[in-house]
Design an enzyme around this catalytic site. Structure first.
Site, PDB file in Angstrom:
ATOM      1  CE1 TYR A  25      -4.446   1.219   0.656  1.00 31.39           C
ATOM      2  CE2 TYR A  25      -3.141   3.028   1.517  1.00 31.39           C
ATOM      3  CZ  TYR A  25      -4.347   2.533   1.065  1.00 31.39           C
ATOM      4  OH  TYR A  25      -5.460   3.349   1.017  1.00 31.39           O
ATOM      5  CE1 TYR A  83      -5.653   5.970  -1.383  1.00 31.38           C
ATOM      6  CE2 TYR A  83      -7.619   7.261  -1.856  1.00 31.38           C
ATOM      7  CZ  TYR A  83      -6.792   6.631  -0.954  1.00 31.38           C
ATOM      8  OH  TYR A  83      -7.094   6.658   0.390  1.00 31.38           O
TER       9      TYR A  83
END
Length: 386
Positions: A292, A342
């Site tokens: 991430y 995203y």
């Protein structure tokens, strides 16, 4: 034990843009239907849905929009991006225990054209709940955006580890290199150099613009069923070898500044220990990882917390292209959230599936196991896929 009991059999997504022109509910339905088509299943096969508490689309609304009937399992998971891998974990637990047969995890938002997470939201300090209390400690000091909140930990990490802005930039360069080869990526055909990174403007020192993930409109969905049923479906099953959540002592949301040490992500360390124990694997068994990457410093810290290198050693671990395709541990081969889109980490899970199917645009040779992580700085989650 959950390991090996469930598999991912379908992945789906919308296009990734800065202005989708559609409602968030429509984005969710599009991604769910795309994932089901990928799996060779129909909406009537689905009896479970799971998503984030931050998602504006309830499970019942998505069920109606996608033509899904009865639900025997539905859940929402808290803590923003930290929920990503946990949605798949919850889906796997549901099918492994017989609570549901086919569960779809989804995330959909207009995070660029609608509600932008990077904006200051002073109303959060006024909530008459624990969130309001927590934010009232940090907001008055200017720690009122995710970038500012991460910058505090990044600065301490630099001081103790010797990492520099150029080390953070190596993550951004690798992600954008991978995204440049990915037609689905927003930054397709647009690689950057370390000089581009160093010349990008400050957002919250020591974070530059190119240390921060982009803002995206879009949606991703993941279809999970039992390992037994998966063998009879359209795609090569991607087995969930391990799945874990983690919350460490004295945990806050993005502002865990009151621990003995400020330069780590102990909640990710907890997730990692569970993943290795469940799967029986070690970091040496992983050929590629999806980490991430909402902010580059946390990518380095994750490498340390997960055991790929020692504390303070990530800057050396990533040197000389080690995290690019062809390196010792390619990461974020889709371009990550810095390069592709995203979507709160859900697109990273989809890339893990593609690597194991052999359909990634940036394939890593000999992939058998892929580690995927969810949001950092918050209670989080992770997966090992194989």
């Amino acid at each position: 034990m959950l390991s090996g009991q469930a598999a991912i059999v379908g992945i789906g997504a919308t296009d990734f843009s800065k202005n989708s022109g559609r409602s968030e509910l429509r984005l969710a339905a599009e991604a769910v239907l795309d994932a089901l088509a990928d799996a060779g299943l129909s909406p009537t096969d689905v009896d479970g849905l799971t998503t984030f508490t931050m998602d504006t689309n309830t499970e019942i609304a998505v069920a109606r929009a996608a033509g899904i009937g009865e639900l025997t399992f539905f859940s929402k998971i808290h803590y923003g991006g930290g929920a990503a891998c946990a949605t798949v974990q919850h889906a796997a637990m549901a099918v492994a225990t017989g609570v549901a047969d086919v569960v779809v995890a989804y995330r959909a938002f207009n995070e660029r054209s609608g509600m932008r997470f990077g904006q200051v939201q002073t109303r959060l300090t006024e909530n008459a709940d624990s969130t309001g209390v927590d934010n009232s400690f940090s907001y008055p000091h200017g720690l009122s955006t995710p970038a500012a909140q991460v910058a505090m930990i990044a600065r301490r990490y630099m001081h103790l580890s010797g990492a520099t802005s150029r080390d953070f930039g190596a993550v951004s360069v690798a992600d954008r290199k991978h995204a440049a080869n990915n037609p689905k990526a927003y930054f397709y055909g647009k690689p950057i150099t370390i000089e581009d990174h160093q010349n990008s403007r400050w957002i919250a020192e020591p974070l530059r613009l190119l240390d921060c993930c982009q803002e995206t409109d879009g949606a991703v969905a993941i279809v999970v069923t039992s390992a037994a049923r998966a063998r009879d479906l359209k795609q090569r099953p991607v087995v969930i070898e391990a799945a874990a959540q983690g919350c460490s002592p004295d945990q806050y949301t993005m502002v865990s500044y009151y621990r003995p040490e400020l330069d780590g992500l102990p909640e990710m360390g907890l997730v990692g220990r569970q993943l290795w124990a469940q799967s029986g694997l070690t970091p040496a068994d992983v050929q590629t990882a999806v980490l991430y990457d909402h902010f580059t410093p946390f990518t380095l810290i994750q490498l340390e917390e997960l055991g790929f290198c020692g504390k303070g050693e990530a800057k050396d671990f990533i040197a000389d292209g080690a995290i690019e395709v062809g390196g010792r541990l390619p990461i974020n081969t889709h371009g990550g959230q810095l390069g592709e889109a995203y979507i709160h980490g859900m697109n990273g899970i989809a890339e893990g599936v593609r690597q194991l199917r052999g359909t990634s645009v940036n394939p890593v040779a000999g992939v058998e196991h892929v580690l995927v992580t969810a949001g950092t700085g918050v209670p989080t989650s992770g997966l090992i896929l194989g």
